[in-house]
Design an enzyme around this catalytic site. Structure first.
Site, PDB file in Angstrom:
ATOM      1  N   ALA A  57     -48.506   4.732  -8.266  1.00  0.00           N
ATOM      2  CA  ALA A  57     -49.396   3.816  -7.558  1.00  0.00           C
ATOM      3  C   ALA A  57     -49.014   3.855  -6.080  1.00  0.00           C
ATOM      4  CB  ALA A  57     -49.235   2.416  -8.122  1.00  0.00           C
ATOM      5  N   GLU A  86     -40.299   2.951 -11.662  1.00  0.00           N
ATOM      6  CA  GLU A  86     -40.598   1.598 -11.166  1.00  0.00           C
ATOM      7  C   GLU A  86     -39.342   0.752 -10.968  1.00  0.00           C
ATOM      8  OE1 GLU A  86     -42.367   3.183 -13.453  1.00  0.00           O
ATOM      9  OE2 GLU A  86     -44.496   2.906 -13.055  1.00  0.00           O
ATOM     10  N   GLY A 120     -47.362   5.469 -12.008  1.00  0.00           N
ATOM     11  CA  GLY A 120     -48.779   5.445 -12.385  1.00  0.00           C
ATOM     12  C   GLY A 120     -49.330   6.825 -12.700  1.00  0.00           C
ATOM     13  N   GLU A 147     -48.461   7.459 -16.172  1.00  0.00           N
ATOM     14  CA  GLU A 147     -49.319   6.576 -16.989  1.00  0.00           C
ATOM     15  C   GLU A 147     -50.737   7.145 -17.105  1.00  0.00           C
ATOM     16  OE1 GLU A 147     -47.998   3.191 -14.535  1.00  0.00           O
ATOM     17  OE2 GLU A 147     -47.717   2.136 -16.434  1.00  0.00           O
TER      18      GLU A 147
HETATM   19  N1  CO8 Z   1     -47.237   5.703  -2.773  1.00  0.00           N
HETATM   20  C1  CO8 Z   1     -47.571   5.898  -1.476  1.00  0.00           C
HETATM   21  N2  CO8 Z   1     -47.221   6.993  -0.784  1.00  0.00           N
HETATM   22  C2  CO8 Z   1     -46.500   7.922  -1.424  1.00  0.00           C
HETATM   23  C3  CO8 Z   1     -46.119   7.807  -2.762  1.00  0.00           C
HETATM   24  C4  CO8 Z   1     -46.520   6.621  -3.452  1.00  0.00           C
HETATM   25  N3  CO8 Z   1     -46.236   6.427  -4.745  1.00  0.00           N
HETATM   26  N4  CO8 Z   1     -45.396   8.887  -3.108  1.00  0.00           N
HETATM   27  C5  CO8 Z   1     -45.338   9.663  -2.018  1.00  0.00           C
HETATM   28  N5  CO8 Z   1     -45.999   9.100  -1.003  1.00  0.00           N
HETATM   29  C6  CO8 Z   1     -46.169   9.618   0.360  1.00  0.00           C
HETATM   30  C7  CO8 Z   1     -44.864   9.526   1.136  1.00  0.00           C
HETATM   31  O1  CO8 Z   1     -44.684   8.217   1.664  1.00  0.00           O
HETATM   32  C8  CO8 Z   1     -45.092  10.592   2.198  1.00  0.00           C
HETATM   33  O2  CO8 Z   1     -45.921  10.065   3.189  1.00  0.00           O
HETATM   34  P1  CO8 Z   1     -45.590  10.376   4.770  1.00  0.00           P
HETATM   35  O3  CO8 Z   1     -45.729  11.879   4.868  1.00  0.00           O
HETATM   36  O4  CO8 Z   1     -46.658   9.619   5.470  1.00  0.00           O
HETATM   37  O5  CO8 Z   1     -44.208   9.911   5.004  1.00  0.00           O
HETATM   38  C9  CO8 Z   1     -45.891  11.652   1.461  1.00  0.00           C
HETATM   39  O6  CO8 Z   1     -46.448  10.997   0.313  1.00  0.00           O
HETATM   40  C10 CO8 Z   1     -45.045  12.805   0.970  1.00  0.00           C
HETATM   41  O7  CO8 Z   1     -43.982  12.276   0.199  1.00  0.00           O
HETATM   42  P2  CO8 Z   1     -42.444  12.641   0.458  1.00  0.00           P
HETATM   43  O8  CO8 Z   1     -42.216  13.004   1.878  1.00  0.00           O
HETATM   44  O9  CO8 Z   1     -41.606  11.519  -0.119  1.00  0.00           O
HETATM   45  O10 CO8 Z   1     -42.315  13.949  -0.444  1.00  0.00           O
HETATM   46  P3  CO8 Z   1     -40.985  14.540  -1.101  1.00  0.00           P
HETATM   47  O11 CO8 Z   1     -41.333  15.876  -1.621  1.00  0.00           O
HETATM   48  O12 CO8 Z   1     -39.820  14.408  -0.187  1.00  0.00           O
HETATM   49  O13 CO8 Z   1     -40.675  13.565  -2.349  1.00  0.00           O
HETATM   50  C11 CO8 Z   1     -41.277  12.325  -4.316  1.00  0.00           C
HETATM   51  C12 CO8 Z   1     -41.569  13.549  -3.437  1.00  0.00           C
HETATM   52  C13 CO8 Z   1     -39.901  12.454  -4.986  1.00  0.00           C
HETATM   53  C14 CO8 Z   1     -42.356  12.264  -5.391  1.00  0.00           C
HETATM   54  C15 CO8 Z   1     -41.290  11.050  -3.445  1.00  0.00           C
HETATM   55  O14 CO8 Z   1     -42.489  11.043  -2.660  1.00  0.00           O
HETATM   56  C16 CO8 Z   1     -41.277   9.754  -4.218  1.00  0.00           C
HETATM   57  O15 CO8 Z   1     -40.219   9.353  -4.709  1.00  0.00           O
HETATM   58  N6  CO8 Z   1     -42.413   9.048  -4.299  1.00  0.00           N
HETATM   59  C17 CO8 Z   1     -42.525   7.753  -4.925  1.00  0.00           C
HETATM   60  C18 CO8 Z   1     -42.459   7.887  -6.438  1.00  0.00           C
HETATM   61  C19 CO8 Z   1     -42.518   6.535  -7.087  1.00  0.00           C
HETATM   62  O16 CO8 Z   1     -41.662   5.695  -6.927  1.00  0.00           O
HETATM   63  N7  CO8 Z   1     -43.594   6.304  -7.857  1.00  0.00           N
HETATM   64  C20 CO8 Z   1     -43.804   5.087  -8.574  1.00  0.00           C
HETATM   65  C21 CO8 Z   1     -44.616   4.137  -7.770  1.00  0.00           C
HETATM   66  S1  CO8 Z   1     -44.746   2.552  -8.538  1.00  0.00           S
HETATM   67  C22 CO8 Z   1     -45.932   2.768  -9.722  1.00  0.00           C
HETATM   68  O17 CO8 Z   1     -46.474   3.821  -9.894  1.00  0.00           O
HETATM   69  C23 CO8 Z   1     -46.255   1.567 -10.511  1.00  0.00           C
HETATM   70  C24 CO8 Z   1     -47.505   1.778 -11.365  1.00  0.00           C
HETATM   71  C25 CO8 Z   1     -48.050   0.478 -11.870  1.00  0.00           C
HETATM   72  C26 CO8 Z   1     -48.622  -0.316 -10.764  1.00  0.00           C
HETATM   73  C27 CO8 Z   1     -49.216  -1.558 -11.320  1.00  0.00           C
HETATM   74  C28 CO8 Z   1     -50.035  -2.293 -10.294  1.00  0.00           C
HETATM   75  C29 CO8 Z   1     -49.354  -3.398  -9.626  1.00  0.00           C
END
Ligand code: CO8
Length: 255
Positions: free
Chosen positions: A65, A133, A110, A113
């Site tokens: 998400a 999460e 997400g 999911e």
């Molecule tokens: N949300 C928003 N932006 C994101 C997300 C995300 N989940 N993941 C990556 N991005 C963005 C980064 O912020 C970055 O943006 P910018 O270039 O502007 O800085 C861009 O995408 C590229 O990402 P990275 O530079 O981090 O890329 P890497 O190759 O270094 O890393 C990863 C890749 C490991 C996937 C890393 O991006 C990461 O850890 N992302 C987050 C993963 C995460 O925690 N996901 C779970 C989110 S919570 C969730 O999904 C809950 C679901 C249920 C919600 C229920 C509703 C309330």
């Protein structure tokens, strides 16, 4: 509706839907859910479509998400965002044809999911899976806590959910989270092969068998049996006759 994030391409009777917000690793925001909701409604009424393949553009399937959107929410808004996502993902299970997740890269939070809401998961050897999460101080909100133990088992599900650990495609395969692992260049070929195999069968039978099997998982065995018997009669008089006659006449069915 104009689609900004969804890029559908129709190939014969199969649709390949690419989630295209690669600058944010296809993170799921409000716009995505509005588009997906609308698109699934559109597609469910299209009787020419026999399978949907969902994949992601770039290095992610979906990295979760949208954290940048969620950080501004209060508890009630987060609950509503969770419910909205659950409703849209549930529509995948209601589609009258199979939906295949072709997981090209990160399927986190997400994103995992979304993959679990599909009927099948085929993963590139480069794919990574996880429910991170807890690392954010959150819990899954798109039914990850419910689908993961049903697809794998309680201990593997709780391992992923409580550690936030990321696993590779082979580990996901060993947990039965994915049905097949392919070389990255073969991902869409394999997804298409599965879609074509199903598309060659009776459309009504595929729809019925998906509905009965999925609904049966939510109820008792005997209720499932009753539902199966009830729907067993449906293809008689049309598609089922053609399939049976074709067998007896030693020819391919003309659906
Ligand atoms: N949300 C928003 N932006 C994101 C997300 C995300 N989940 N993941 C990556 N991005 C963005 C980064 O912020 C970055 O943006 P910018 O270039 O502007 O800085 C861009 O995408 C590229 O990402 P990275 O530079 O981090 O890329 P890497 O190759 O270094 O890393 C990863 C890749 C490991 C996937 C890393 O991006 C990461 O850890 N992302 C987050 C993963 C995460 O925690 N996901 C779970 C989110 S919570 C969730 O999904 C809950 C679901 C249920 C919600 C229920 C509703 C309330």
């Amino acid at each position: 509706m104009d689609y900004e994030i969804l890029k559908p391409v129709t190939e014969g009777n199969i649709v390949v839907l690419t989630l295209s917000r690669p600058q944010a690793l296809n993170a799921l925001n409000t716009r995505f859910f509005d588009e997906m909701d609308n698109y699934l409604d559109e597609l469910s009424g299209d009787t020419t479509v026999r399978a949907l393949i969902i994949t992601g553009e770039g290095k992610a399937f979906v990295a979760g998400a949208d954290i940048a959107e969620m950080v501004n929410m209060d508890g009630d808004q987060a609950r509503a965002f969770s419910r909205r996502g659950q409703e849209v993902f549930n529509k995948i299970g209601l589609m009258p044809f199979p939906v295949i997740a072709a997981i090209n890269g990160f399927a986190l939070g997400g994103g995992m999911e979304l993959a679990m809401a599909c009927d099948f998961r085929i993963a590139s050897a480069k794919a990574k899976f996880g429910q991170p999460e807890v690392s954010l101080g959150l819990i899954p909100g798109y039914a990850g806590t419910q689908r993961l133990p049903r697809l794998t088992n309680l201990a593997d599900a709780l391992y992923l959910l409580t550690t936030g650990d990321t696993i590779d495609a082979e580990t996901a395969y060993a947990m039965r989270l994915v049905q097949k692992v392919t070389e990255p260049e073969n991902l869409l070929i394999e997804a298409r092969r599965l879609a074509d195999m199903i598309a060659s069968k009776g459309a009504m039978a595929v729809k019925l068998v998906k509905t009965v099997t999925r609904n049966g998982m939510n109820g008792s065995f005997s209720d499932g049996e009753l539902m199966e018997s009830k729907h067993f009669g449906d293809p008689f008089g049309n598609e089922g006759y053609e399939g049976m006659k074709a067998f007896l006449e030693k020819r391919k069915p003309n659906w």
